[in-house]
Design a protein around this motif. Sequence first.
Motif, PDB file in Angstrom:
ATOM      1  N   GLY A   1      89.220  -9.378  44.919  1.00 55.69           N
ATOM      2  CA  GLY A   1      90.293  -9.125  43.969  1.00 55.69           C
ATOM      3  C   GLY A   1      89.884  -8.313  42.756  1.00 55.69           C
ATOM      4  O   GLY A   1      90.728  -8.075  41.874  1.00 55.69           O
ATOM      5  N   LYS A   2      88.654  -7.884  42.668  1.00 61.81           N
ATOM      6  CA  LYS A   2      88.182  -7.084  41.531  1.00 61.81           C
ATOM      7  C   LYS A   2      87.951  -5.640  41.966  1.00 61.81           C
ATOM      8  O   LYS A   2      87.299  -5.387  42.982  1.00 61.81           O
ATOM      9  N   LYS A   3      88.515  -4.696  41.192  1.00 63.00           N
ATOM     10  CA  LYS A   3      88.269  -3.289  41.453  1.00 63.00           C
ATOM     11  C   LYS A   3      86.800  -2.963  41.182  1.00 63.00           C
ATOM     12  O   LYS A   3      86.217  -3.418  40.193  1.00 63.00           O
ATOM     13  N   ILE A   4      86.216  -2.177  42.064  1.00 59.29           N
ATOM     14  CA  ILE A   4      84.820  -1.767  41.906  1.00 59.29           C
ATOM     15  C   ILE A   4      84.810  -0.346  41.362  1.00 59.29           C
ATOM     16  O   ILE A   4      85.203   0.604  42.033  1.00 59.29           O
ATOM     17  N   GLY A   5      84.380  -0.215  40.111  1.00 60.07           N
ATOM     18  CA  GLY A   5      84.347   1.088  39.454  1.00 60.07           C
ATOM     19  C   GLY A   5      82.949   1.678  39.416  1.00 60.07           C
ATOM     20  O   GLY A   5      81.996   1.128  39.978  1.00 60.07           O
ATOM     21  N   PRO A   6      82.791   2.811  38.715  1.00 66.05           N
ATOM     22  CA  PRO A   6      81.482   3.486  38.646  1.00 66.05           C
ATOM     23  C   PRO A   6      80.385   2.609  38.056  1.00 66.05           C
ATOM     24  O   PRO A   6      79.240   2.639  38.521  1.00 66.05           O
ATOM     25  N   LYS A   7      80.696   1.821  37.024  1.00 62.50           N
ATOM     26  CA  LYS A   7      79.672   0.972  36.409  1.00 62.50           C
ATOM     27  C   LYS A   7      79.158  -0.073  37.400  1.00 62.50           C
ATOM     28  O   LYS A   7      77.953  -0.311  37.495  1.00 62.50           O
ATOM     29  N   GLU A   8      80.086  -0.678  38.121  1.00 61.01           N
ATOM     30  CA  GLU A   8      79.677  -1.687  39.108  1.00 61.01           C
ATOM     31  C   GLU A   8      78.860  -1.050  40.229  1.00 61.01           C
ATOM     32  O   GLU A   8      77.876  -1.636  40.707  1.00 61.01           O
ATOM     33  N   MET A   9      79.238   0.157  40.618  1.00 55.90           N
ATOM     34  CA  MET A   9      78.517   0.823  41.699  1.00 55.90           C
ATOM     35  C   MET A   9      77.096   1.180  41.294  1.00 55.90           C
ATOM     36  O   MET A   9      76.156   1.066  42.095  1.00 55.90           O
ATOM     37  N   ARG A  10      76.927   1.611  40.053  1.00 49.57           N
ATOM     38  CA  ARG A  10      75.571   1.941  39.605  1.00 49.57           C
ATOM     39  C   ARG A  10      74.663   0.712  39.663  1.00 49.57           C
ATOM     40  O   ARG A  10      73.498   0.796  40.076  1.00 49.57           O
ATOM     41  N   MET A  11      75.187  -0.422  39.244  1.00 51.95           N
ATOM     42  CA  MET A  11      74.379  -1.640  39.283  1.00 51.95           C
ATOM     43  C   MET A  11      74.114  -2.086  40.724  1.00 51.95           C
ATOM     44  O   MET A  11      73.028  -2.574  41.037  1.00 51.95           O
TER      45      MET A  11
ATOM     46  N   ALA B   1      70.252  -5.732  36.284  1.00 48.65           N
ATOM     47  CA  ALA B   1      71.425  -5.127  36.943  1.00 48.65           C
ATOM     48  C   ALA B   1      72.452  -6.186  37.312  1.00 48.65           C
ATOM     49  O   ALA B   1      73.665  -5.947  37.205  1.00 48.65           O
ATOM     50  N   THR B   2      72.002  -7.354  37.725  1.00 49.85           N
ATOM     51  CA  THR B   2      72.922  -8.435  38.103  1.00 49.85           C
ATOM     52  C   THR B   2      73.742  -8.898  36.900  1.00 49.85           C
ATOM     53  O   THR B   2      74.960  -9.103  37.003  1.00 49.85           O
ATOM     54  N   LEU B   3      73.084  -9.077  35.765  1.00 55.19           N
ATOM     55  CA  LEU B   3      73.812  -9.541  34.588  1.00 55.19           C
ATOM     56  C   LEU B   3      74.754  -8.468  34.044  1.00 55.19           C
ATOM     57  O   LEU B   3      75.847  -8.790  33.569  1.00 55.19           O
ATOM     58  N   VAL B   4      74.363  -7.208  34.110  1.00 58.20           N
ATOM     59  CA  VAL B   4      75.281  -6.128  33.721  1.00 58.20           C
ATOM     60  C   VAL B   4      76.484  -6.113  34.650  1.00 58.20           C
ATOM     61  O   VAL B   4      77.637  -5.976  34.212  1.00 58.20           O
ATOM     62  N   LEU B   5      76.234  -6.256  35.956  1.00 56.99           N
ATOM     63  CA  LEU B   5      77.317  -6.309  36.938  1.00 56.99           C
ATOM     64  C   LEU B   5      78.240  -7.481  36.652  1.00 56.99           C
ATOM     65  O   LEU B   5      79.476  -7.339  36.675  1.00 56.99           O
ATOM     66  N   ALA B   6      77.674  -8.646  36.371  1.00 58.73           N
ATOM     67  CA  ALA B   6      78.487  -9.829  36.061  1.00 58.73           C
ATOM     68  C   ALA B   6      79.321  -9.603  34.819  1.00 58.73           C
ATOM     69  O   ALA B   6      80.504  -9.985  34.757  1.00 58.73           O
TER      70      ALA B   6
END
Length: 592
Positions: free
Chosen positions: A437-447, A530-535
Amino acid sequence: MTEELFEYAAYVALLIALALPLSGYLNKVMAGEKNLFSRVLVPVENFIYRGVRIDKNEGMSWKRYLVNVVAFSVVSFVGLFALLMLQGVLPFNPEGLPGLSWHLAFNTAASFLSNTNWQSYSGESTLSYFSQSIGLTVQNFVTPAVGMAVLFALFRGIVSEGKVSLGNFWTDVTRAVLFVLLPLSLVVAIVDVAQGSPQNLNDYDTVELLEPVGIDAHGNVVDADDPAAVQTVTQEVVPLGPQASQVAIKQLGTNGGGYNGVNSASPLENPTPLTNLIQCISLLLIPMALVFSFGRFVADRRQGRALFAAMFALLLVGMVVIGFFEQTGTPQLAQDGAVYMGMIDQSGGNMEGKETRLGVTDSSIWAAFTTSASNGSVNSMHDSFTPIGGMIPMILMALGEIAFGGVGCGLYSMIGFVILTVFIAGLMVGRTPEYLGKKIGPKEMRMAIVLCITTPVVILIGAAVLCLDPATVDSLNNSGAHGFSEVLYAAISAGGNNGSAFAGLNANTPMINSVLGLEMLANRFIPLVATLVLAGNLCKRKKVATSAGTLSTSNAVFVFLLLLIILLVGALSMFPALALGPIAEQLQMVLG
């Protein structure tokens, strides 16, 4: 062969049967809900919070959570490094062992801080009781707790909508240690002691050998009456100390650092078939339970089952391939049929480097389990495996140990691959990628990309640096393809935060200790950040409604795509290096 297959099935079935109920317990513990040990341990938990002045209900943003993780890790590293350097003047050192060199202390501190537990030394001849129990065992508890804390921070980021809190780092670590790791370790340690593992502070014991042995001028063991013998040995020193307590948490926390140099091949650490079973199951118990915990946490158990299917497929294939090649052996071992390789009245197969009391089957299961987890404990010497039998553990580690990986870190690395798979599948159908249910954007993809490629990049850089150092050749037991495999295995083990050794490399040199230490730190903390940035990014996103075009992330097609991406990114990046080592060695054996 039927008995061996039954044993494989029994190990796996018991592991799953224990992991399922544990998953529910883990979620209750990390949520602060009433659980089996609440009446006894909640007062202890609250006392700890009051003592260190922590508000257990105070939430943290990803940045604050990360700062606390880093601060805790820095203090842990400095404290352990100093303890190891000063070992010679600290108490509980009956053998009078000196402090470690700076490079060995750095390597060991980095190893146990990063949940790798790589050891460039033999514990019983290098570390005091104080270093083993206060230094290493404490880190064996807190490092998996940190991994579990970061994983649940990611869980909260996935399910929350618009909130910035990922929980409280200190609360998460305390609960992981107090309610999960301590009770489980107590049970395993009691069984180990009952089966014969030492747990004391006595001086090392000396016993008479049943039969004297000789030592030649090169330090090799020969018959006592051999003319080449320059020394006769009639006694043996038996290392004692607090072994059972360290063995329990080294298995359950996916640590793996052995109290003794030969690790769980030692009858002191692993005395009976029962301890072998329990310790082997302990390797993957918590990592597997966390996968089912994920499905419970996001209120969709199909998601947990999908990740389990992908991880289990990797584990199963690895276990079968290792077992097959170790049971089959090599043409050189068979000597054109002159050597009996069957299993009547013996284990059969390739018994080189394996305990006769354990055999090929138990050794193969353990090798698959320990390299699927970020554990590193061994009950046989992987340097003596067949080329393909030794290659599979390398691949399992090089994938980032995501089947099922370390406590916490294995699953959050797998979620990185999930997000990458969602993104690629979204491109194929022309839709914006979504996950739960969450959109995956550029920031999430980088992480997600950082989570996927950190391990192979760190490994290959480390292996290249080691190979460029001329002194590395002097540390090898073998030359040629097998010698390269020894170097590559060390780089993979450190870079994959595993810690198991091929047992053919003298790694205790300034260069090797430094390179492997930096590898371990890099692969622990880059994915963690990266995990905490993604979270943090995910927790701010609102959930979107599921539509007919939403990609399912819980069906067989997605599991297949996920496995494909894992193999493309993880396995193929390591193929050139593997081709120079175990693959080349296998071809040499087959082609003569």
